[in-house]
Design an enzyme around this catalytic site. Sequence first.
Site, mmCIF file in Angstrom:
data_model
loop_
_atom_site.group_PDB
_atom_site.id
_atom_site.type_symbol
_atom_site.label_atom_id
_atom_site.label_comp_id
_atom_site.label_asym_id
_atom_site.label_seq_id
_atom_site.Cartn_x
_atom_site.Cartn_y
_atom_site.Cartn_z
ATOM 1 N N CYS A 38 0.764 -1.029 0.164
ATOM 2 C CA CYS A 38 -0.014 0.085 0.006
ATOM 3 C C CYS A 38 0.783 1.273 0.029
ATOM 4 C CB CYS A 38 -0.986 0.018 1.196
ATOM 5 S SG CYS A 38 -2.023 -1.220 1.214
ATOM 6 N N CYS A 82 -4.661 -1.752 -17.241
ATOM 7 C CA CYS A 82 -4.243 -1.422 -15.769
ATOM 8 C C CYS A 82 -3.197 -0.695 -15.574
ATOM 9 C CB CYS A 82 -4.058 -2.783 -15.134
ATOM 10 S SG CYS A 82 -3.121 -3.692 -15.994
ATOM 11 N N GLN A 108 -9.778 -11.179 -11.835
ATOM 12 C CA GLN A 108 -9.570 -10.040 -11.171
ATOM 13 C C GLN A 108 -9.617 -9.966 -9.731
ATOM 14 O OE1 GLN A 108 -8.999 -7.293 -12.454
ATOM 15 N NE2 GLN A 108 -9.457 -7.401 -14.849
HETATM 16 N N1 SAH Z 1 -10.131 -9.918 -19.169
HETATM 17 C C1 SAH Z 1 -9.574 -11.072 -18.172
HETATM 18 C C2 SAH Z 1 -7.968 -11.083 -18.220
HETATM 19 C C3 SAH Z 1 -7.082 -9.526 -18.186
HETATM 20 S S1 SAH Z 1 -5.484 -9.720 -17.299
HETATM 21 C C4 SAH Z 1 -10.315 -10.676 -16.917
HETATM 22 O O1 SAH Z 1 -10.579 -9.402 -16.864
HETATM 23 O O2 SAH Z 1 -10.044 -11.261 -16.030
HETATM 24 C C5 SAH Z 1 -4.604 -9.935 -19.008
HETATM 25 C C6 SAH Z 1 -4.610 -11.480 -19.435
HETATM 26 O O3 SAH Z 1 -3.697 -11.256 -20.649
HETATM 27 C C7 SAH Z 1 -4.059 -12.585 -18.695
HETATM 28 O O4 SAH Z 1 -4.893 -13.656 -18.327
HETATM 29 C C8 SAH Z 1 -2.802 -12.924 -19.553
HETATM 30 O O5 SAH Z 1 -2.552 -14.276 -19.100
HETATM 31 C C9 SAH Z 1 -2.995 -12.584 -20.692
HETATM 32 N N2 SAH Z 1 -1.896 -12.500 -21.801
HETATM 33 C C10 SAH Z 1 -0.668 -11.609 -21.328
HETATM 34 N N3 SAH Z 1 -0.021 -11.631 -22.469
HETATM 35 C C11 SAH Z 1 -0.897 -12.112 -23.585
HETATM 36 C C12 SAH Z 1 -0.849 -11.679 -25.120
HETATM 37 N N4 SAH Z 1 0.257 -11.840 -25.462
HETATM 38 N N5 SAH Z 1 -1.584 -12.321 -25.602
HETATM 39 C C13 SAH Z 1 -3.051 -12.976 -25.242
HETATM 40 N N6 SAH Z 1 -3.038 -13.044 -23.743
HETATM 41 C C14 SAH Z 1 -2.140 -12.314 -22.926
#
Ligand code: SAH
Length: 480
Positions: A89, A437, A303
């Site tokens: 934090c 993010c 998340q």
């Molecule tokens: N939309 C989802 C996940 C978002 S986090 C949710 O809200 O739960 C980002 C995701 O992208 C993760 O699951 C990670 O494994 C994936 N990721 C990372 N690099 C990537 C890439 N080059 N191509 C596809 N997915 C990827």
Amino acid sequence: MKDDKKARLYKKDDLLTVEITDIGNDGEGIGKIDGYTLFIKDAVIGDLVKAKIMKAKKNYAYAHLEEVITPSKDRVKPKCPIARQCGGCQIQNMSYESQLRFKQSKVRNNIVRLGGFDEKEIDSIMEPIIGMDDPFKYRNKAQFPVGKDKNGKIVTGFYAGHSHNIIPNTDCIIGVPDNKEILEIIIAHMEKNHIEPYDEVTGKGLVRHILIRKGFVSGQLMVCLVINYKNKNNTDNIYIKNQDELISKLSLIDGMTSISVSINTEKTNVIMGTEIHTIWGQDTIKDTLCGLEFNISPLSFYQVNPVQTEKLYGQAIEYAGLTGNETVWDLYCGIGTITLSMSKKAKQVYGVEIIPQAIDDANDNAARNSISNAKFYVGKAEEVLPDFYEKESEKDSSSNALHPDVIVVDPPRKGCDQMCLDTMLKMAPNRIVYVSCDSATLARDLRILCDGGYKLEHVRPCDMFPMSVHVETVCLLSKQ
Ligand code: SAH
């Protein structure tokens, strides 16, 4: 010459009195004396402080907060006694309203400065940040590093900022109360059985991290011990001394559903190893989000703040403008949470994700929710999408999948790959919903998309990570 003089003027160990007038991206207070900038961790905008220079550069210095002479009206006493040492934090000493203001302007400023957007235009399309009613105990997941303190006692907690020193803490106030009991059982088991924590310097020792995840709706708990386990020929599924005794204690905890180990023998900062072995219970836990049931593996992204996730997805779905006839791509889809939430309101949805276990979960999640209009692809978005585009163009250049109505992206902090953005522009959806993010890479990617023919219509920050400097943002772009 002038700068050199300044550097001579201010040197290490100098004590300075300064008013904090700004806040940096990592939450540090910023003050200026005659144009010379001081970065002071734990100082809050509006504070008058006494600070000691730790490292002096030509135009700026990092200084240590020695005393708050006059506190800012935004300053509050952190709820957690170790908030200042712990790297988790960064801004617990700011009132929650001022945290929200900081995040709103962080997103705005990054889009303006790094994305090169017009200030007035951004101010006219930015919507107010979605905050939390109760900004504590919100995290459903934590990864605790395990190590030893000065006296050789086994400890777990969180790293101090920019270091790998563990600040002991089993009961983090932004996490679930269950963490404490689980961690104490594991530490006691390690002490009793002389199981060594992993040592990053020597590469020796067994237990590296403890991952704990909880389904807020289901109440189900997952524990995964990340271990430096080198015996490749293990056939009995025993990885930890007196494993049965440890399991018998952990499995008694209310809600315990899955206990596993993740093998990580690499000298790396990456926490999880790719090999997972369930040692008790199920391989996954369940949780409910946006009225759908999801199965979650230890390696799958999910998340961390479910309360805010529902609000964020709600906003993303609203921006997507679905009526039931649309074709939607959800890139970086994880276990398919956004994809499946949108499937009910669209004709056909496609998800792309790099982690195979997450795609297994996504397919399973579609089936368990009786969703038949979702298709998932495993691989990198920047490879799957161009491949698909090329092959499909040859087959049927007017297909809906090739020219979808909506593309949603939710990439990790580094943002989208250029190849992925290029293909999105070729696919030319009517709307792009960008969930991010990291507002710096978001700003970079928004610029590319807008230069490629899109207009930024809405920007809405969402506070997924209260008490930290991080902020989530959802944006809508429309094809011009
Ligand atoms: N939309 C989802 C996940 C978002 S986090 C949710 O809200 O739960 C980002 C995701 O992208 C993760 O699951 C990670 O494994 C994936 N990721 C990372 N690099 C990537 C890439 N080059 N191509 C596809 N997915 C990827």
